[in-house]
Each structure stands twice: as structure tokens, then as C-alpha cells.
Design an enzyme around this catalytic site. Structure first.
Site, PDB file in Angstrom:
ATOM      1  N   LYS A 216      46.641  55.365  11.256  1.00  0.00           N
ATOM      2  CA  LYS A 216      46.590  54.524  10.058  1.00  0.00           C
ATOM      3  C   LYS A 216      45.136  54.302   9.618  1.00  0.00           C
ATOM      4  O   LYS A 216      44.213  54.736  10.283  1.00  0.00           O
ATOM      5  CB  LYS A 216      47.293  53.183  10.339  1.00  0.00           C
ATOM      6  CG  LYS A 216      48.799  53.326  10.614  1.00  0.00           C
ATOM      7  CD  LYS A 216      49.548  53.916   9.423  1.00  0.00           C
ATOM      8  CE  LYS A 216      51.035  53.657   9.404  1.00  0.00           C
ATOM      9  NZ  LYS A 216      51.863  54.363  10.372  1.00  0.00           N
TER      10      LYS A 216
HETATM   11  C1  PLP Z   1      53.343  53.777  10.654  1.00  0.00           C
HETATM   12  C2  PLP Z   1      54.494  53.215   9.961  1.00  0.00           C
HETATM   13  C3  PLP Z   1      55.305  52.196  10.526  1.00  0.00           C
HETATM   14  C4  PLP Z   1      55.098  51.587  11.882  1.00  0.00           C
HETATM   15  O1  PLP Z   1      54.637  52.423  12.804  1.00  0.00           O
HETATM   16  P1  PLP Z   1      54.231  52.110  14.311  1.00  0.00           P
HETATM   17  O2  PLP Z   1      53.883  53.476  14.783  1.00  0.00           O
HETATM   18  O3  PLP Z   1      55.396  51.507  14.982  1.00  0.00           O
HETATM   19  O4  PLP Z   1      53.040  51.200  14.319  1.00  0.00           O
HETATM   20  C5  PLP Z   1      56.342  51.701   9.765  1.00  0.00           C
HETATM   21  N1  PLP Z   1      56.606  52.155   8.533  1.00  0.00           N
HETATM   22  C6  PLP Z   1      55.843  53.111   7.958  1.00  0.00           C
HETATM   23  C7  PLP Z   1      56.161  53.538   6.580  1.00  0.00           C
HETATM   24  C8  PLP Z   1      54.780  53.690   8.650  1.00  0.00           C
HETATM   25  O5  PLP Z   1      54.065  54.653   8.057  1.00  0.00           O
END
Ligand code: PLP
Length: 384
Positions: A216
Site C-alpha cells: 500500500k
Molecule cells: C489491501 C486491501 C484490503 C485489506 O488488505 P489487508 O491485506 O488485509 O491489509 C481491503 N480492501 C482493498 C480494496 C484492498 O486493496
């Protein structure tokens, strides 16, 4: 593939000065090392410590909400956000089919049912107009609640996702939620640092979720957060993510079945350092967009997805939109074979085995988009 694509791939490798350019990498320096080292030296690496409190406070300030609750990952954040927002087992929850599987899984963990709706061209996210058309077809208000006439189930919430960091059209969505008595819960996992009409994404929903996974815009290694302006909901979220333990000097008393979802102090230390750099990351991402814009201009039949009106996006993942003359998989093969890591969008959730029998609206635009979108390397570009 032609010379234009060849040049495109070479320019990207030149930009990053690498023979193989990954899709997205975290960036660290002394600041992360200092904070994490300090955390280790303090001995407080686990479930309590000053970095967790500090991270929650700074996150709330950065996003302009009253409270933030740090948790183990974005999926857990979303699950708890839906729970404290009042989503019950057996409820249906509107969400885009174009999203990462975590959005649907979080609802499923609560025994709620994902109900897939289409996305819009301008935002790649939930389209309030299409959603309303769909509600008019299948919905009916019974005792003040929206009910799906076809399944007989209550539809209690809407979960928009701000795709690749681009905010959905929030004003009409908020208004629609009020009219149909739906609770807004934002999946803002991809949109830390993205604003709609000057307000941070994740501050519109009753509760929202962020992710700090390694890919992210900023990372805590793994992590997530719940955002809300409601003190009671924040307290409840904190309580159930910390095993629902009733505060006491020594007694183990838990007043419901909670979760062990708290973010360790070690991860929060990394998060505090990364959060300080968010303004820089956003600036670097937006600079990269300008550079890509010029590069994409030299390839026929391709455009770069740009932020919708009224929004300022974090451009988490840079996005190419291909016209019909280009076959998506041929482009993916070419770029990946030429050192430029590229990826298609997620398999639409309504096509996955676990979710193909879930209720859904017309998904025409989503379906047309599936074979036209590619994400290209998006690591923040350092200033020269
Ligand atoms: C990254 C993401 C999440 C949550 O991801 P984790 O890997 O659990 O931190 C949830 N929704 C979207 C759209 C994402 O891109």
C-alpha cells in the site's frame, strides 16, 4: 508488439534505473530504523506501547477523523468496521464486484452477504446512479428498512471502495444512503492520502477501514485501521479488537467474544515513521503520474486513468486503460517479459467460486473494463 511499447518499457526502466521494475515497493530510511530500534530497545514490541497510541492519534489527525483504531490488517479493520456499524448476520451489503476479495470476505466473516453492483467510468468505483437504478428494481422499504424483494433479506450497508486511490463520487452516495436507510462503510484501504472535495476519504462513512499492507502507499509491515467520528463506536471497536477484556488491575474478565486483532507496537513504530512521510509519498506519486502521462501519449490507443473531478487522489497504483486494438494479455506478457512488472485488475468477485451465487446487479461496465485495465509500476519516484 511495436516500437512504441518497446520505448515505453525502456523509458520506465530508465526512470527507475532498474532492469526489472516491481509494481510497488515500500521505501524506508533512517527514520523507520530509528523508531523500530527505539521500540525494540524499550522492550514493548507487542500488544501495548506508546507507538500504538501515537500512531492512532496521528492517523486521526492526518485523515481528519475523531478516532482511529489500529489493527492487524485491513481485512480485520473492515470486518470490525462492518460489525460496529451494525451489519448483522443474514444482511446483504452492497459493494463493487471490482475490488480485492477482502471487501467481500470481511462481510462473509460476519455471515453477511455481499451484493455486487457495477462501477462507473469516471471513478472505477461504485456508481451512485447505477446503484439507485438497481435499488429501484430490487428494493423495497419495509418497516423503515431496505429489503431485497428477490431474497427477502435486509440490505443494511454500502461499502464503496476507492479503486487504486481514486475516490468514488461520495456526495450523491451519502445522500442515497440517507434516503434508503443504508449505512455507509468505506473500504479506504487503497486511498490513504486521497481527498474528495478537500475531505479525506474514510471520513464520510459512519466507519471506514484502511490497510497498511506492504504494497500500500504506506506500510506497517501488515496492519490496518478503523476510522470513525463516533467516540462510542471507536471505543467499541477498540474493545472488541482487544479480546473484549474489561479493564482491571489483574482479573481476566471478557464481556463478549472479542478478537485478538490489535496492532503490535513494533508495527506501529514503523507506521509512525511512514505516516510522517505521507505528504512526500503523495507528491512523489503525483509527479510520477505527470511523467507517465507524457510517456503514454507516445503509445497509440492507450490512456492513463486520471483522478475524477472534485478529487485529489494518492495515485496508489498507476492505471492504463487500453482501447480495443490492444489485447490485454499480449500487453501484460510484453511488459512483464521486458522488465516492467504489470498486473491486470482482480478477477471480478462475482466470477469467483465462493461468490458467484451472490446477489448482483447489472455488471456490464465492470465486465467491459476487465479486459482493458493494467496497473504499471507505481513506487514513489525519488526526486533527482
Ligand atoms: C489491501 C486491501 C484490503 C485489506 O488488505 P489487508 O491485506 O488485509 O491489509 C481491503 N480492501 C482493498 C480494496 C484492498 O486493496
Amino acid at each position: 508488439m511495436n516500437e512504441q511499447w518497446d520505448n515505453f518499457a525502456n523509458e520506465i526502466k530508465g526512470l527507475y534505473k532498474k532492469d526489472f521494475v516491481p509494481l510497488h515497493e515500500p521505501t524506508f530510511n533512517e527514520l523507520e530504523i530509528d523508531y523500530v530500534t527505539d521500540c525494540v530497545k524499550s522492550g514493548w514490541v507487542s500488544s501495548v506501547g506508546k507507538y500504538v497510541d501515537r500512531f492512532e492519534q496521528e492517523l486521526a489527525e492526518f485523515t481528519g477523523v475523531k478516532r482511529a483504531v489500529a489493527v492487524v490488517n485491513g481485512t480485520a479493520a473492515l470486518q470490525v468496521a462492518l460489525k460496529v456499524a451494525g451489519v448483522q448476520a443474514g444482511d446483504e451489503v452492497f459493494m463493487p464486484s471490482l475490488t480485492f476479495i477482502a471487501t467481500a470476505n470481511a462481510a462473509s466473516y460476519l455471515q453477511a452477504i455481499p451484493h455486487f453492483v457495477d462501477v462507473g467510468e469516471e471513478t472505477l468505483g461504485l456508481d451512485p446512479i447505477k446503484l439507485e437504478e438497481h435499488i429501484q428494481q430490487i428494493g423495497e422499504i419495509r418497516n423503515g428498512k431496505l429489503v431485497n424483494k428477490e431474497t427477502g433479506r435486509i440490505i443494511s450497508a454500502v461499502v464503496p471502495m476507492h479503486t487504486f486511490g481514486h475516490p468514488v463520487d461520495l456526495d450523491p452516495l451519502v445522500e442515497l444512503c440517507e434516503r434508503y436507510n443504508l449505512t455507509l462503510v468505506e473500504d479506504a484501504a487503497e486511498s490513504l492520502g486521497s481527498y474528495y472535495k478537500g475531505k479525506h476519504t474514510g471520513s464520510f462513512g459512519l466507519v471506514s477501514a484502511l490497510s497498511f499492507n506492504g504494497n500500500k502507499i504506506m506500510t506497517t509491515g501488515g496492519g490496518g485501521a478503523i476510522l470513525t467520528n463516533d467516540d462510542n463506536l471507536a471505543d467499541y471497536a477498540k474493545h472488541i479488537t482487544t479480546t473484549a477484556k474489561v479493564p482491571h488491575k489483574w482479573a481476566y474478565k471478557h464481556d463478549e467474544i472479542g478478537y485478538n486483532y490489535r496492532m503490535p507496537n513494533l508495527n506501529a513504530a514503523l507506521g509512525c515513521a511512514q505516516l510522517e512521510k505521507m505528504p512526500l509519498f503523495i507528491e512523489q506519486k503525483r509527479r510520477l503520474t505527470k511523467i507517465y502521462e507524457a510517456l503514454v501519449n507516445n503509445v497509440d490507443g492507450v490512456s492513463l486513468f486520471k483522478e475524477p473531478v472534485h478529487t485529489k487522489g494518492n495515485y496508489w497504483l498507476q492505471t492504463l486503460v487500453l482501447e480495443e486494438q490492444h489485447h490485454r494479455d499480449t500487453v501484460l506478457d510484453f511488459l512483464n517479459n521486458h522488465g516492467v512488472m504489470s498486473r491486470p485488475i482482480w478477477t471480478p468477485l462475482h466470477k469467483l467460486a465462493s461468490y458467484k451465487t451472490m446477489p448482483k446487479g447489472n455488471l456490464d461496465y465492470m465486465t467491459s473494463l476487465e479486459n482493458r485495465i493494467i496497473n504499471i509500476p507505481s513506487t514513489p519516484l525519488k526526486a533527482k
